[in-house]
Write an enzyme that holds these catalytic residues in place. Structure first.
Site, PDB file in Angstrom:
ATOM      1  N   CYS A  65       0.881  -1.172   0.000  1.00 35.63           N
ATOM      2  CA  CYS A  65       0.000   0.000   0.000  1.00 35.63           C
ATOM      3  C   CYS A  65       0.920   1.223   0.000  1.00 35.63           C
ATOM      4  CB  CYS A  65      -0.986  -0.024   1.177  1.00 35.63           C
ATOM      5  SG  CYS A  65      -0.228  -0.033   2.807  1.00 35.63           S
ATOM      6  N   GLY A  68       2.688   0.905   3.592  1.00 38.35           N
ATOM      7  CA  GLY A  68       2.882  -0.474   4.065  1.00 38.35           C
ATOM      8  C   GLY A  68       2.246  -0.697   5.430  1.00 38.35           C
ATOM      9  N   GLY A  70      -0.986   0.076   6.562  1.00 37.54           N
ATOM     10  CA  GLY A  70      -2.338  -0.493   6.508  1.00 37.54           C
ATOM     11  C   GLY A  70      -2.303  -1.979   6.187  1.00 37.54           C
ATOM     12  N   MET A  71      -1.524  -2.349   5.183  1.00 37.39           N
ATOM     13  CA  MET A  71      -1.423  -3.769   4.794  1.00 37.39           C
ATOM     14  C   MET A  71      -0.822  -4.604   5.936  1.00 37.39           C
ATOM     15  SD  MET A  71      -2.710  -4.559   1.871  1.00 37.39           S
ATOM     16  CE  MET A  71      -2.914  -4.155   0.124  1.00 37.39           C
ATOM     17  N   HIS A  98      15.001 -14.437  11.752  1.00 40.05           N
ATOM     18  CA  HIS A  98      14.545 -14.463  13.144  1.00 40.05           C
ATOM     19  C   HIS A  98      13.038 -14.595  13.317  1.00 40.05           C
ATOM     20  CE1 HIS A  98      18.346 -12.533  15.162  1.00 40.05           C
ATOM     21  NE2 HIS A  98      18.648 -13.553  14.372  1.00 40.05           N
ATOM     22  N   ARG A 132      16.251 -20.872  18.880  1.00 40.02           N
ATOM     23  CA  ARG A 132      15.551 -20.024  19.856  1.00 40.02           C
ATOM     24  C   ARG A 132      14.458 -19.184  19.205  1.00 40.02           C
ATOM     25  NH1 ARG A 132      20.143 -17.510  18.408  1.00 40.02           N
ATOM     26  NH2 ARG A 132      20.195 -15.241  18.224  1.00 40.02           N
TER      27      ARG A 132
END
Ligand code: RB5
Length: 145
Positions: A65, A68, A70-71, A98, A132
């Site tokens: 969008c 970014g 809102g998406m 990660h 982890r």
């Protein structure tokens, strides 16, 4: 890799460029729209794209969008979705290593085309580190359900 891609009007032009790039790189792309730069509502397209992941039709999703943001909000409402807004390659690398992110979010009004392509390439080529980080991902599900 099979990838779903979606955007609103503010991400449309970048979506088209990323789509061509993905095909050039040998990926199979499902485009859920939108289909022009005419104003639409980003939740419609974010949900359509994420549902392709949840149904197992694709391995990864890319949504775009303007910022970014809102998406990202939309995609992260779904259980099992780990959406990462990445505006440069280092974030994309860490989101995979990660966070085992399965949805990449881009800001069409923020990131330049060349950098966006590097972000996409890094996101698709970097494996999850496990160990982890696997425990932490399991904790997200456990502590939030
Ligand atoms: C559309 O103008 C804009 O609000 C949208 O693309 C997105 O940036 C929302 O987060």
């Amino acid at each position: 890799m099979k990838i779903a891609i979606g955007s609103d009007h503010a991400g449309y032009f970048l979506k088209e460029k990323i789509k061509d790039f993905l095909v050039q790189e040998g990926h199979e792309v499902i485009d859920v729209g939108c289909d022009s730069h005419v104003s639409v509502d980003y939740p419609e397209y974010g949900v359509k794209a994420v549902k392709k992941l949840l149904s197992g039709e694709v391995e990864r999703v890319i949504v775009i969008c303007g910022t970014g943001i809102g998406m990202s909000i939309v995609a992260n409402r779904f259980k099992g979705v780990r959406a990462a807004l990445c505006l440069e390659p280092f974030s994309a690398k860490m989101a995979r290593l990660h966070n085992d992110a399965n949805v990449l979010v881009l800001g069409g009004r923020i990131v330049a085309d060349g950098i966006a392509k590097e972000v996409v390439k890094t996101f698709l080529e970097t494996p999850f580190e496990g160990g982890r980080h696997q425990r932490r991902i399991e904790l997200i599900e456990k502590l939030t359900s």
